[in-house]
Motif scaffolding. Structure first.
Motif, PDB file in Angstrom:
ATOM      1  N   UNK A  28       0.872  -1.170   0.000  1.00 44.77           N
ATOM      2  CA  UNK A  28       0.000   0.000   0.000  1.00 44.77           C
ATOM      3  C   UNK A  28       0.912   1.222   0.000  1.00 44.77           C
ATOM      4  N   UNK A  29       0.704   2.112  -0.953  1.00 44.25           N
ATOM      5  CA  UNK A  29       1.479   3.341  -1.048  1.00 44.25           C
ATOM      6  C   UNK A  29       0.527   4.521  -0.881  1.00 44.25           C
ATOM      7  N   UNK A  30       0.851   5.390   0.069  1.00 44.15           N
ATOM      8  CA  UNK A  30       0.018   6.552   0.375  1.00 44.15           C
ATOM      9  C   UNK A  30       0.864   7.811   0.216  1.00 44.15           C
ATOM     10  N   UNK A  31       0.252   8.831  -0.364  1.00 43.34           N
ATOM     11  CA  UNK A  31       0.930  10.113  -0.531  1.00 43.34           C
ATOM     12  C   UNK A  31       0.172  11.182   0.251  1.00 43.34           C
ATOM     13  N   UNK A  32       0.919  12.019   0.963  1.00 46.33           N
ATOM     14  CA  UNK A  32       0.345  13.146   1.693  1.00 46.33           C
ATOM     15  C   UNK A  32       0.970  14.423   1.143  1.00 46.33           C
ATOM     16  N   UNK A  33       0.130  15.343   0.704  1.00 42.74           N
ATOM     17  CA  UNK A  33       0.595  16.615   0.151  1.00 42.74           C
ATOM     18  C   UNK A  33      -0.040  17.753   0.939  1.00 42.74           C
ATOM     19  N   UNK A  34       0.799  18.700   1.360  1.00 41.43           N
ATOM     20  CA  UNK A  34       0.294  19.838   2.127  1.00 41.43           C
ATOM     21  C   UNK A  34      -0.296  20.864   1.183  1.00 41.43           C
ATOM     22  N   UNK A  35      -1.562  21.239   1.460  1.00 33.60           N
ATOM     23  CA  UNK A  35      -2.252  22.190   0.603  1.00 33.60           C
ATOM     24  C   UNK A  35      -3.329  22.889   1.428  1.00 33.60           C
ATOM     25  N   UNK A  36      -3.352  24.198   1.397  1.00 36.61           N
ATOM     26  CA  UNK A  36      -4.380  24.978   2.094  1.00 36.61           C
ATOM     27  C   UNK A  36      -4.488  24.628   3.580  1.00 36.61           C
ATOM     28  N   UNK A  37      -3.373  24.631   4.267  1.00 40.60           N
ATOM     29  CA  UNK A  37      -3.321  24.406   5.719  1.00 40.60           C
ATOM     30  C   UNK A  37      -3.727  23.009   6.166  1.00 40.60           C
ATOM     31  N   UNK A  38      -3.666  22.034   5.280  1.00 41.60           N
ATOM     32  CA  UNK A  38      -3.983  20.661   5.660  1.00 41.60           C
ATOM     33  C   UNK A  38      -3.282  19.696   4.707  1.00 41.60           C
ATOM     34  N   UNK A  39      -3.198  18.452   5.118  1.00 39.78           N
ATOM     35  CA  UNK A  39      -2.613  17.424   4.266  1.00 39.78           C
ATOM     36  C   UNK A  39      -3.718  16.683   3.511  1.00 39.78           C
ATOM     37  N   UNK A  40      -3.543  16.579   2.216  1.00 45.26           N
ATOM     38  CA  UNK A  40      -4.450  15.828   1.360  1.00 45.26           C
ATOM     39  C   UNK A  40      -3.839  14.443   1.188  1.00 45.26           C
ATOM     40  N   UNK A  41      -4.590  13.406   1.514  1.00 45.38           N
ATOM     41  CA  UNK A  41      -4.085  12.035   1.446  1.00 45.38           C
ATOM     42  C   UNK A  41      -4.735  11.288   0.298  1.00 45.38           C
ATOM     43  N   UNK A  42      -3.940  10.460  -0.346  1.00 42.57           N
ATOM     44  CA  UNK A  42      -4.490   9.631  -1.417  1.00 42.57           C
ATOM     45  C   UNK A  42      -3.709   8.324  -1.500  1.00 42.57           C
ATOM     46  N   UNK A  43      -4.406   7.299  -1.955  1.00 43.04           N
ATOM     47  CA  UNK A  43      -3.767   6.008  -2.209  1.00 43.04           C
ATOM     48  C   UNK A  43      -3.146   6.075  -3.592  1.00 43.04           C
TER      49      UNK A  43
END
Length: 94
Positions: free
Chosen positions: A67-82
């Motif tokens: 399982x690979x998950x990416x977290x990107x910081x955007x607009x004061x929060x982290x957006x998570x996606x598989x």
């Protein structure tokens, strides 16, 4: 390329400000019949992005599960996606 590698779960907690959020996200995946464990992570500080790889049970029948998950910081929060999920189920694998 990445800026730093997180090789242990302790590194993950120390270097990734969204570690808890990522683990909660992974635990909330309900279309899988396996449990995921931290394997390795990559920090991309200049992009405010983290890529985390999880593996499943340390048994032969689960050796290819990932399982690979990416977290990107955007607009004061982290957006998570598989990014990728391989768990031997026919639904929702990317």
């Amino acid at each position: 390329m990445f800026d730093d590698v997180m090789k242990t779960k302790s590194d993950f907690y120390d270097k990734c400000p969204c570690a808890t959020k990522i683990l909660e996200f992974v635990d909330s995946i309900d279309d899988s019949d396996v449990r995921w464990f931290f394997h390795i992570g990559y920090c991309h500080f200049d992009e405010n992005r983290y890529a985390i790889i999880f593996k499943s049970y340390d048994m032969p029948e689960y050796e290819d599960y990932v399982l690979s998950v990416e977290a990107t910081y955007n607009d004061d929060d982290y957006i998570l996606r598989i990014v990728k999920k391989v768990d031997n189920l026919l639904t929702s694998n990317e």
